[in-house]
Write an enzyme that holds these catalytic residues in place. Structure first.
Site, mmCIF file in Angstrom:
data_model
loop_
_atom_site.group_PDB
_atom_site.id
_atom_site.type_symbol
_atom_site.label_atom_id
_atom_site.label_comp_id
_atom_site.label_asym_id
_atom_site.label_seq_id
_atom_site.Cartn_x
_atom_site.Cartn_y
_atom_site.Cartn_z
ATOM 1 C CG ASP A 3 -1.676 -8.339 4.256
ATOM 2 O OD1 ASP A 3 -1.786 -9.083 3.267
ATOM 3 O OD2 ASP A 3 -2.199 -7.211 4.316
ATOM 4 C CG ASP A 25 -0.299 -0.060 2.543
ATOM 5 O OD1 ASP A 25 0.942 0.104 2.609
ATOM 6 O OD2 ASP A 25 -1.014 -0.266 3.539
#
Length: 233
Positions: A144, A33
């Site tokens: 993640d 991100d």
């Protein structure tokens, strides 16, 4: 019980020494991100310093308190040095956001975990990750894994930093769908993007077993963050 010789061999084989560990079974997802990692703030854990963040041009920031690039007016982003790479055909190093049962960020920030994949095309392969972030939407024992093109998830600083599409590269969750798409990435992100297809074999959220290990120096050299009382190997 492992002998000292066997423990030493394991450290050489994995690049990390096993410590008294949280261990168990878990799951993985993927993301990139471009945001400043949650472990980049002072006071999150007992460490020598928070993880490094970078400016919009990928230069390391001296100001550890710089505002997250995911927020309006923010100037701190994830450094491209925190992309995964292959050590050999069966071992990789990298970074991840995590949430571990019975712990908070004070327990996992900048800690390292050896993941052994137990499903999909990477079953049997291993990856040592340093935890640099926390996923608010993660379940327990969930890693993640940070990989360029893995999807921005809840937050997106990639559009501001790199000119990525409004929802990041590819799908917001899951990211791009082919290796060829990596060719359009910023030069510094191409290798980490291609890793997903070349070493990770395009695996889609494989399950893992995990155990806490002493961080490899190759990882802490990239983040600058070492848990107090730990000496990277």
């Amino acid at each position: 019980m492992l002998s000292l010789k066997e423990i030493s061999f394991l450290a050489l084989a994995t690049g990390a020494a096993v410590v008294n560990a949280q261990s168990g079974t878990g799951r993985t997802t993927r993301y990139w991100d471009c945001c400043k990692g949650s472990c980049g703030w002072s006071g999150k854990a007992s460490v020598n310093q928070p993880i490094r963040s970078c400016d919009k041009s990928d230069n390391p920031l001296a100001n550890m308190a710089a505002k997250n690039g995911c927020e309006s007016g923010g100037s701190a982003y994830m450094c491209t040095a925190q992309t995964p790479w292959a050590v050999n055909d069966n071992l990789a190093y990298g970074f991840a956001a995590a949430k571990l049962a019975g712990q908070t960020e004070s327990g996992w920030c900048c800690g390292c975990y050896k993941l052994t994949f137990t499903s999909g095309p990477v079953s049997g392969k291993q990856m040592v990750v340093q935890i640099t972030n926390t996923g608010g939407d993660l379940g327990n024992n969930h890693f993640d894994i940070a990989m360029p093109g893995g999807g921005v998830g809840l937050f997106n600083a990639c559009t501001n930093q790199w000119g990525a599409p409004p929802n990041g590269w590819g799908a917001q969750y899951g990211g791009i769908s082919s290796r060829a798409e990596c060719d359009g990435f910023p030069e510094k992100l191409k290798a980490g993007c291609r890793w997903r297809w070349d070493w990770f074999l395009g695996a889609d959220n494989p399950d893992v077993t995990f155990e806490k290990v002493t961080c490899p120096k190759a990882l802490t050299d990239k983040t600058g963050c070492i848990r107090n009382g730990e000496t990277p190997v």
